[in-house]
Motif scaffolding. Structure first.
Motif, PDB file in Angstrom:
ATOM      1  N   ASP A 241       8.799   6.030 -18.014  1.00  0.00           N
ATOM      2  CA  ASP A 241       9.070   5.210 -18.941  1.00  0.00           C
ATOM      3  C   ASP A 241       9.876   4.044 -18.171  1.00  0.00           C
ATOM      4  N   LYS A 268       8.603   0.088 -19.521  1.00  0.00           N
ATOM      5  CA  LYS A 268       7.133   0.320 -20.194  1.00  0.00           C
ATOM      6  C   LYS A 268       7.294  -0.227 -21.711  1.00  0.00           C
ATOM      7  N   SER A 271       6.914   2.315 -25.290  1.00  0.00           N
ATOM      8  CA  SER A 271       7.477   3.651 -25.464  1.00  0.00           C
ATOM      9  C   SER A 271       8.399   3.949 -26.757  1.00  0.00           C
TER      10      SER A 271
END
Ligand SMILES: Nc1ncnc2c1ncn2[C@@H]1O[C@H](COP(=O)(O)OP(=O)(O)OP(=O)(O)O)[C@@H](O)[C@H]1O
Ligand SMILES: O=C(CO)[C@H](O)[C@H](O)COP(=O)(O)O
Length: 397
Positions: A241, A268, A271
């Motif tokens: 992530d 990311k 997430s």
């Protein structure tokens, strides 16, 4: 743990017929078992609720995992210590909120075993992923486990230690995202991606200065691990992530000393429970040189960049810092231009950085971004806890 109990009318019945169901809270660790009680047989079938938030931290050895853990546990308050009265060579660290377990404890081959079979510790053949999965799953469900210990002093597997299920479990090491089953248990994952040049500089600093290793032996150790690192460790970053990528600076052309660093925080998008930090304006592309009246910079200065990007086909936001701070108290100036930091008060990042100014990387993007990720993890934990509390309230109504 919520379990369904199936009861039979009498033990005398052949092939017990399940005729009654009720949901109870069952605290035993004996699940999915058949019990015989007074004139009754019970089958307990549990679909255990997740109790613990699980964080994965992946990186090669000597890449700053311990330092990152110290920053993370400090965000939650309280000091992290090895289990009291246990094996002095335990790799586990426990604080009020967090338990950090080192995945080296799941080495299935000890040092001699690896030598005999000609595999490194990075090779999946040297690790027991079935046990790792079973134990991380159990801890996530609130069940204590007897976890093995890999002793880094002797190179042997020591008798296991009892690990209680914590509020936050951090699994750190070489393979937290390697096995799909373990990966699916993670609520958040981080990969520390240290470029070869920087890894080499850090290894020299630690292993030569602090451990008396020769330059040749450090080079040989890095080279011998590289094929397995490339095959089994590095590919995990696509699942993370958040990735903290550490590269040599671009502010000094041709620099390969590894002292001044360019650090990227790759976050990311989408997430669950995690919204990326941004500089000035979310989604825009920004280059910012903050040096001047409010931030003291000596050569070669500091440069920040921010913007959207793609990372292994995932949409990400990237915040980058190249250079190093001269005065940590002035970090507040940079902090005040960042949004979505999940701080609880103005200046919390700066306060954390000042508190641990002696940790490696405190004057550059490594320490800065590790602190930011620590705050995002606290926020993620609080969101999950709040969600569970409201789900319970709704269930009662
Ligand atoms: N941000 C940083 N800046 C400069 N040096 C660093 C940084 N982080 C780590 N190091 C160097 O790397 C060494 C190892 O750091 P740390 O103990 O945090 O890594 P580790 O991944 O836990 O290592 P291991 O797995 O070998 O125990 C430190 O002693 C320091 O020399
Ligand atoms: O990559 C490593 C993880 O930190 C270690 O090299 C691995 O755990 C083997 O340890 P040791 O060198 O102590 O036998």
């Amino acid at each position: 743990m919520a379990c369904t109990v199936y009861t039979t009318p009498s033990l005398s019945m052949p092939n017990p017929h399940l005729h009654q169901r009720q949901v109870i809270f069952f605290t035993s660790t004996k699940r999915n078992q058949f019990f015989r009680g007074q004139n009754r047989a019970f089958t307990v079938s549990c679909s255990a609720e997740a109790k613990t938030v699980v964080i994965g931290l992946a990186a090669d050895s000597g890449c700053g995992k311990s330092t990152f853990m110290r920053r993370l546990t400090s965000v939650f308050g309280g000091a992290a210590e090895p289990p009291k009265g246990g094996n002095p060579d335990s790799n586990t660290l426990i604080s009020d909120t967090t338990t950090v377990i080192c995945l080296d404890d799941y080495h299935s081959l000890d040092r001699t075993g690896r030598k005999e079979k000609g595999v490194t510790a990075l090779n999946p053949r040297a690790n027991d992923f079935d046990l790792m999965y079973e134990q991380v799953k159990a801890l996530k469900e609130g069940i204590p486990v007897e976890k093995p210990i890999y002793n880094h002093v002797t190179g042997l597997l020591d008798p296991p230690e009892l690990i209680q299920s914590p509020k936050i479990l951090v699994i750190e090491g070489l393979h937290p995202m390697f096995d799909e089953r373990v990966r699916d248990l993670l609520d958040f994952s981080i990969y520390l991606d240290i470029s070869n040049e920087v890894k080499f500089a850090w290894k020299i600093q630690r292993d030569m200065a602090e451990r008396g290793h020769s330059l040749e032996s450090i080079k040989a150790s890095i080279e011998s691990r590289k094929p397995d690192f490339d095959a089994f460790i590095d590919p995990q970053k696509k699942y993370a992530d958040a990735v903290i990528e550490v590269l040599p600076t671009q502010l000094i052309p041709g620099d390969n000393e590894g002292k001044i660093l360019r650090v990227k925080l790759i976050m990311k998008e989408g997430s669950k429970h995690f919204s990326p930090v941004y500089l000035f304006d979310e989604g825009s592309t920004i280059n910012w040189i903050p040096c001047g009246r409010k931030l003291t910079c000596s050569y070669p200065g500091i440069k920040f960049s921010y913007g959207p990007d793609s990372y292994f086909s995932n949409e990400v936001s990237v915040l980058e810092m190249d250079g190093q701070f001269d005065r940590l108290d002035e970090l507040i100036y940079v902090e005040s231009h960042l949004s979505n930091l999940s701080t609880k008060f103005y200046g919390e990042v700066t306060q954390q950085m000042l508190k641990h100014s002696d940790f490696p990387g405190s004057n550059n993007g490594t320490g800065f971004f590790q602190t930011v990720v620590g705050l995002k993890i606290r926020d993620l934990y609080e969101q999950i806890v709040a969600e569970r509390a409201s789900a319970k309230t709704e269930a009662k109504v």
